[in-house]
Design a protein around this motif. Structure first.
Motif, PDB file in Angstrom:
ATOM      1  N   GLY A 175    -106.951 -73.307 -36.853  1.00 35.55           N
ATOM      2  CA  GLY A 175    -108.379 -73.558 -36.706  1.00 35.55           C
ATOM      3  C   GLY A 175    -109.241 -72.361 -37.037  1.00 35.55           C
ATOM      4  O   GLY A 175    -108.879 -71.497 -37.836  1.00 35.55           O
ATOM      5  N   LYS A 176    -110.392 -72.304 -36.431  1.00 33.26           N
ATOM      6  CA  LYS A 176    -111.415 -71.305 -36.738  1.00 33.26           C
ATOM      7  C   LYS A 176    -110.992 -69.920 -36.248  1.00 33.26           C
ATOM      8  O   LYS A 176    -110.634 -69.746 -35.091  1.00 33.26           O
ATOM      9  CB  LYS A 176    -112.737 -71.716 -36.077  1.00 33.26           C
ATOM     10  CG  LYS A 176    -113.905 -70.787 -36.368  1.00 33.26           C
ATOM     11  CD  LYS A 176    -115.169 -71.361 -35.743  1.00 33.26           C
ATOM     12  CE  LYS A 176    -116.378 -70.461 -36.010  1.00 33.26           C
ATOM     13  NZ  LYS A 176    -117.622 -71.045 -35.436  1.00 33.26           N
ATOM     14  N   TRP A 222     -99.821 -69.727 -39.762  1.00 37.75           N
ATOM     15  CA  TRP A 222    -101.267 -69.596 -39.982  1.00 37.75           C
ATOM     16  C   TRP A 222    -101.786 -70.823 -40.700  1.00 37.75           C
ATOM     17  O   TRP A 222    -101.309 -71.193 -41.763  1.00 37.75           O
ATOM     18  CB  TRP A 222    -101.537 -68.348 -40.830  1.00 37.75           C
ATOM     19  CG  TRP A 222    -102.969 -67.948 -40.939  1.00 37.75           C
ATOM     20  CD1 TRP A 222    -103.823 -68.234 -41.962  1.00 37.75           C
ATOM     21  CD2 TRP A 222    -103.705 -67.142 -40.019  1.00 37.75           C
ATOM     22  NE1 TRP A 222    -105.050 -67.661 -41.736  1.00 37.75           N
ATOM     23  CE2 TRP A 222    -105.008 -66.981 -40.544  1.00 37.75           C
ATOM     24  CE3 TRP A 222    -103.391 -66.540 -38.794  1.00 37.75           C
ATOM     25  CZ2 TRP A 222    -105.990 -66.246 -39.878  1.00 37.75           C
ATOM     26  CZ3 TRP A 222    -104.374 -65.802 -38.138  1.00 37.75           C
ATOM     27  CH2 TRP A 222    -105.651 -65.660 -38.676  1.00 37.75           C
ATOM     28  N   TYR A 223    -102.767 -71.487 -40.077  1.00 41.20           N
ATOM     29  CA  TYR A 223    -103.438 -72.625 -40.706  1.00 41.20           C
ATOM     30  C   TYR A 223    -104.891 -72.514 -40.269  1.00 41.20           C
ATOM     31  O   TYR A 223    -105.290 -73.059 -39.242  1.00 41.20           O
ATOM     32  CB  TYR A 223    -102.804 -73.939 -40.259  1.00 41.20           C
ATOM     33  CG  TYR A 223    -103.215 -75.140 -41.088  1.00 41.20           C
ATOM     34  CD1 TYR A 223    -102.535 -75.476 -42.263  1.00 41.20           C
ATOM     35  CD2 TYR A 223    -104.278 -75.949 -40.700  1.00 41.20           C
ATOM     36  CE1 TYR A 223    -102.911 -76.568 -43.018  1.00 41.20           C
ATOM     37  CE2 TYR A 223    -104.661 -77.044 -41.451  1.00 41.20           C
ATOM     38  CZ  TYR A 223    -103.970 -77.353 -42.617  1.00 41.20           C
ATOM     39  OH  TYR A 223    -104.337 -78.441 -43.377  1.00 41.20           O
ATOM     40  N   SER A 224    -105.680 -71.774 -41.035  1.00 43.26           N
ATOM     41  CA  SER A 224    -106.942 -71.309 -40.492  1.00 43.26           C
ATOM     42  C   SER A 224    -107.997 -71.126 -41.571  1.00 43.26           C
ATOM     43  O   SER A 224    -107.740 -71.296 -42.765  1.00 43.26           O
ATOM     44  CB  SER A 224    -106.693 -69.988 -39.741  1.00 43.26           C
ATOM     45  OG  SER A 224    -107.875 -69.518 -39.127  1.00 43.26           O
ATOM     46  N   TYR A 225    -109.195 -70.776 -41.134  1.00 41.11           N
ATOM     47  CA  TYR A 225    -110.314 -70.431 -42.014  1.00 41.11           C
ATOM     48  C   TYR A 225    -111.193 -69.462 -41.225  1.00 41.11           C
ATOM     49  O   TYR A 225    -110.974 -69.223 -40.028  1.00 41.11           O
ATOM     50  CB  TYR A 225    -111.103 -71.678 -42.424  1.00 41.11           C
ATOM     51  CG  TYR A 225    -111.728 -72.412 -41.262  1.00 41.11           C
ATOM     52  CD1 TYR A 225    -113.068 -72.234 -40.937  1.00 41.11           C
ATOM     53  CD2 TYR A 225    -110.967 -73.270 -40.462  1.00 41.11           C
ATOM     54  CE1 TYR A 225    -113.634 -72.896 -39.855  1.00 41.11           C
ATOM     55  CE2 TYR A 225    -111.534 -73.937 -39.380  1.00 41.11           C
ATOM     56  CZ  TYR A 225    -112.868 -73.735 -39.080  1.00 41.11           C
ATOM     57  OH  TYR A 225    -113.427 -74.389 -38.007  1.00 41.11           O
ATOM     58  N   GLY A 226    -112.189 -68.894 -41.892  1.00 37.57           N
ATOM     59  CA  GLY A 226    -113.040 -67.929 -41.218  1.00 37.57           C
ATOM     60  C   GLY A 226    -114.138 -68.577 -40.406  1.00 37.57           C
ATOM     61  O   GLY A 226    -114.060 -68.682 -39.183  1.00 37.57           O
ATOM     62  N   ALA A 227    -115.188 -69.035 -41.083  1.00 41.90           N
ATOM     63  CA  ALA A 227    -116.307 -69.701 -40.421  1.00 41.90           C
ATOM     64  C   ALA A 227    -116.927 -70.682 -41.407  1.00 41.90           C
ATOM     65  O   ALA A 227    -117.464 -70.269 -42.442  1.00 41.90           O
ATOM     66  CB  ALA A 227    -117.350 -68.684 -39.959  1.00 41.90           C
ATOM     67  N   TRP A 228    -116.831 -71.965 -41.082  1.00 43.85           N
ATOM     68  CA  TRP A 228    -117.343 -73.011 -41.979  1.00 43.85           C
ATOM     69  C   TRP A 228    -117.564 -74.262 -41.151  1.00 43.85           C
ATOM     70  O   TRP A 228    -116.636 -74.771 -40.530  1.00 43.85           O
ATOM     71  CB  TRP A 228    -116.358 -73.276 -43.112  1.00 43.85           C
ATOM     72  CG  TRP A 228    -116.930 -74.117 -44.221  1.00 43.85           C
ATOM     73  CD1 TRP A 228    -116.667 -75.432 -44.481  1.00 43.85           C
ATOM     74  CD2 TRP A 228    -117.875 -73.691 -45.200  1.00 43.85           C
ATOM     75  NE1 TRP A 228    -117.385 -75.849 -45.575  1.00 43.85           N
ATOM     76  CE2 TRP A 228    -118.136 -74.792 -46.037  1.00 43.85           C
ATOM     77  CE3 TRP A 228    -118.520 -72.478 -45.455  1.00 43.85           C
ATOM     78  CZ2 TRP A 228    -119.027 -74.729 -47.110  1.00 43.85           C
ATOM     79  CZ3 TRP A 228    -119.404 -72.414 -46.530  1.00 43.85           C
ATOM     80  CH2 TRP A 228    -119.640 -73.530 -47.343  1.00 43.85           C
ATOM     81  N   ASP A 229    -118.788 -74.765 -41.145  1.00 50.53           N
ATOM     82  CA  ASP A 229    -119.150 -75.855 -40.242  1.00 50.53           C
ATOM     83  C   ASP A 229    -119.270 -77.195 -40.950  1.00 50.53           C
ATOM     84  O   ASP A 229    -120.340 -77.811 -40.996  1.00 50.53           O
ATOM     85  CB  ASP A 229    -120.457 -75.515 -39.515  1.00 50.53           C
ATOM     86  CG  ASP A 229    -120.333 -74.292 -38.638  1.00 50.53           C
ATOM     87  OD1 ASP A 229    -119.254 -74.098 -38.056  1.00 50.53           O
ATOM     88  OD2 ASP A 229    -121.312 -73.519 -38.530  1.00 50.53           O
ATOM     89  N   VAL A 243    -104.975 -72.798 -30.580  1.00 51.35           N
ATOM     90  CA  VAL A 243    -105.670 -73.841 -31.343  1.00 51.35           C
ATOM     91  C   VAL A 243    -107.165 -73.686 -31.100  1.00 51.35           C
ATOM     92  O   VAL A 243    -107.630 -73.773 -29.957  1.00 51.35           O
ATOM     93  CB  VAL A 243    -105.210 -75.244 -30.928  1.00 51.35           C
ATOM     94  CG1 VAL A 243    -105.941 -76.310 -31.750  1.00 51.35           C
ATOM     95  CG2 VAL A 243    -103.701 -75.393 -31.074  1.00 51.35           C
ATOM     96  N   SER A 244    -107.910 -73.455 -32.180  1.00 53.01           N
ATOM     97  CA  SER A 244    -109.347 -73.188 -32.083  1.00 53.01           C
ATOM     98  C   SER A 244    -110.123 -74.309 -32.763  1.00 53.01           C
ATOM     99  O   SER A 244    -110.278 -74.328 -33.989  1.00 53.01           O
ATOM    100  CB  SER A 244    -109.664 -71.846 -32.745  1.00 53.01           C
ATOM    101  OG  SER A 244    -111.056 -71.627 -32.806  1.00 53.01           O
ATOM    102  N   TRP A 245    -110.613 -75.261 -31.956  1.00 57.23           N
ATOM    103  CA  TRP A 245    -111.429 -76.360 -32.479  1.00 57.23           C
ATOM    104  C   TRP A 245    -112.861 -75.878 -32.686  1.00 57.23           C
ATOM    105  O   TRP A 245    -113.440 -75.198 -31.824  1.00 57.23           O
ATOM    106  CB  TRP A 245    -111.442 -77.521 -31.500  1.00 57.23           C
ATOM    107  CG  TRP A 245    -110.154 -78.265 -31.334  1.00 57.23           C
ATOM    108  CD1 TRP A 245    -109.247 -78.590 -32.292  1.00 57.23           C
ATOM    109  CD2 TRP A 245    -109.638 -78.793 -30.106  1.00 57.23           C
ATOM    110  NE1 TRP A 245    -108.204 -79.296 -31.752  1.00 57.23           N
ATOM    111  CE2 TRP A 245    -108.416 -79.443 -30.406  1.00 57.23           C
ATOM    112  CE3 TRP A 245    -110.078 -78.802 -28.778  1.00 57.23           C
ATOM    113  CZ2 TRP A 245    -107.641 -80.069 -29.444  1.00 57.23           C
ATOM    114  CZ3 TRP A 245    -109.317 -79.422 -27.818  1.00 57.23           C
ATOM    115  CH2 TRP A 245    -108.108 -80.055 -28.149  1.00 57.23           C
ATOM    116  N   ASN A 246    -113.481 -76.280 -33.785  1.00 61.04           N
ATOM    117  CA  ASN A 246    -114.892 -75.952 -34.011  1.00 61.04           C
ATOM    118  C   ASN A 246    -115.833 -76.883 -33.241  1.00 61.04           C
ATOM    119  O   ASN A 246    -116.761 -76.401 -32.592  1.00 61.04           O
ATOM    120  CB  ASN A 246    -115.204 -75.988 -35.507  1.00 61.04           C
ATOM    121  CG  ASN A 246    -116.444 -75.169 -35.856  1.00 61.04           C
ATOM    122  OD1 ASN A 246    -117.108 -74.621 -35.000  1.00 61.04           O
ATOM    123  ND2 ASN A 246    -116.755 -75.105 -37.140  1.00 61.04           N
ATOM    124  N   PRO A 247    -115.683 -78.219 -33.259  1.00 58.62           N
ATOM    125  CA  PRO A 247    -116.517 -79.056 -32.396  1.00 58.62           C
ATOM    126  C   PRO A 247    -116.298 -78.693 -30.928  1.00 58.62           C
ATOM    127  O   PRO A 247    -115.193 -78.282 -30.563  1.00 58.62           O
ATOM    128  CB  PRO A 247    -116.004 -80.477 -32.691  1.00 58.62           C
ATOM    129  CG  PRO A 247    -115.344 -80.384 -34.032  1.00 58.62           C
ATOM    130  CD  PRO A 247    -114.751 -79.000 -34.067  1.00 58.62           C
TER     131      PRO A 247
END
Length: 475
Positions: A107-108, A145-152, A198-202
């Motif tokens: 995640g994020k 690693w299955y991730s990204y920096g910052a994207w909404d 696990v980092s959820w954006n919502p």
């Protein structure tokens, strides 16, 4: 203790999810049946706080156990700001990896320097604040690693694994990331303990990007606004108006609650796979967030302000037959999470950590604990930093600092522009839980309580070598 006996760790945190927006707290009218059931089997920390109510500063402090002024991640990792988590920091994931854990991050991330700060045409295709973090020291021991920096873009997210090739997805991000987490757990090496973050954006904005099935769980006409919704014209903490009114706010709240119900659904899936795999009794599960969301309280949206809706986060931790089921008013700050988890896992806490190991209070139902939490926020917008630079001023002297005790929040606010005057606010959380009646402190010497809290706050500023201390009459 051999590797088969070591507990696993599943750490789940959502972005911009406030403490009030969970069913078991009985505040926001949000539906979270899976989380509520989990909470009945867990320790609920009712005074969990973020040390800085902003994405990157919180994340750096979570991983290092250090305050933002110490990590250097005092604002978001974004275009125009030379801010990122240093590869030299010792993170919880570094300790876990060295201790034989299979580590994963999904995640994020939002802790790397945006690639657009270095090139206009990144090979990865990263735009704006986003970044591909390649294998190596900047991943801090996370080997999956299955991730990204910052994207909404919640409904059409993207990710990177171990190459700059972007993985584009047409699926709600929280659901897709849960799919990946389930695969990680199911495909684990049974001889090796795992630690998965696990980092959820919502429910982070944009609020409307949530599947319709979760929106249909709510009736807009039955949305009840919090008692401290004070304005029909909304703004952010630095004063910029973002328009809108009460009717638009109801739409935002419905979508926000829908997203929380959506992550509740995904959380239930993760708990189910732990049960199916026979892992639930030997896995420490933490569910929390990085900071809150004002959602119209005090006429504000977003975060980065000292109100409870911004600094308060949900925090539940379950380890069956080890951590008692309870509600505790323990003051738990972001920096305390790393040392507490490491001690629960019977691992060494690095000397660099500035937080406090609170494991004993959880394991033994002990009363007491920290008397206050230190919380900070610094000016970070590009044009604001440039204005301070032109004036020859360290922008980190400004912003606000606070101590939050069980009963009070005491704030030093220096503003966000050169020349702003420093003001002091005191909130009595016992008599004014919605913080509608702040006391502005003009003369500390005439106010015994304010003087006591000022001394506490100045102690933190001196300990942290925070530049704001240079603007105060040292007590």
């Amino acid at each position: 203790m051999d590797s088969q006996q070591k507990p696993n760790l599943l750490y789940i945190f959502a972005d911009q999810w406030r403490r009030q927006a969970v069913g078991f707290e009985g505040e926001d009218p949000v539906l979270t049946p899976n989380i509520d059931a989990f909470a009945r089997e867990a320790a609920i920390v009712t005074n969990a706080l973020t040390c800085s109510p902003l994405c990157s500063p919180h994340r750096a402090s979570l991983l290092t156990g250090k305050y933002p002024i110490s990590t250097g991640v005092y604002t978001n990792c974004k275009v125009g700001a030379d801010v990122m988590l240093s590869p030299e920091e010792i993170c919880i994931s570094d300790v876990l990896a060295r201790s034989g854990y299979r580590t994963g991050y999904i995640g994020k991330w939002h802790l790397d320097l945006p690639e657009r700060n270095m090139t206009d045409d990144p090979l990865s295709g990263a735009a704006d604040w986003d970044a591909y973090t390649p294998p190596g020291p900047k991943r801090h021991g996370f080997d999956y690693w299955y991730s990204y920096g910052a994207w909404d873009e919640h409904l059409s997210p993207h990710y990177w694994k171990d190459s700059p090739e972007k993985i584009n997805v047409q699926q709600w991000s929280a659901e897709h990331e849960t799919d990946q987490a389930i695969q990680f757990i199911q495909n684990r090496n049974g001889e090796q303990p795992f630690a998965l973050f696990v980092s959820w954006n919502p429910p982070h904005s944009p609020f409307d990007q949530v599947p319709e099935k979760y929106k249909k769980m709510y009736d807009r006409n039955q949305i009840v606004l919090r008692e401290n919704i004070s304005s029909s014209s909304l703004s952010v903490h630095t004063g910029e108006s973002i328009g809108g009114g009460i009717e638009e706010l109801k739409d935002k709240q419905l979508n926000y609650f829908a997203a929380v119900s959506g992550i509740d659904d995904q959380f239930g899936r993760l708990l189910q796979v732990l049960k199916e795999e026979g892992l639930d009794s030997n896995t420490i599960v933490v569910l929390t967030s990085d900071h809150g969301e004002m959602m119209g309280s005090h006429g504000l949206m977003a975060k980065h302000v000292w109100y409870e809706e911004s600094i308060g986060v949900p925090f539940c931790i379950r380890w069956p037959n080890v951590i008692p089921e309870m509600r505790t008013d323990l003051l738990l700050n972001t920096v305390d999470i790393m040392p507490t988890l490491l001690r629960l896992l019977d691992l060494e806490i690095p000397m660099s950590v500035e937080g406090t190991d609170l494991s004993g209070f959880l394991l033994n139902r002990e009363k007491g604990g920290p008397e206050e939490a230190f919380i900070s926020a610094y000016p970070g917008r590009k044009e604001v930093i440039e204005a301070f630079q032109e004036a020859g001023i360290d922008n980190r002297e400004y912003g606000w600092r606070a101590v939050r005790t069980h009963d009070y929040t005491y704030v030093l606010h220096h503003g966000y522009a050169p020349g702003d005057k420093l003001v002091r606010y005191l909130y009595d959380l016992r008599t004014d839980p919605y913080q509608r009646q702040p006391e502005r402190i003009e003369h500390i010497s005439d106010h015994l309580l304010a003087r006591e809290l000022e001394i506490k706050l100045q102690h933190w500023l001196k300990e942290m070598k925070d530049p704001m201390i240079t603007k105060l009459e040292v007590m």
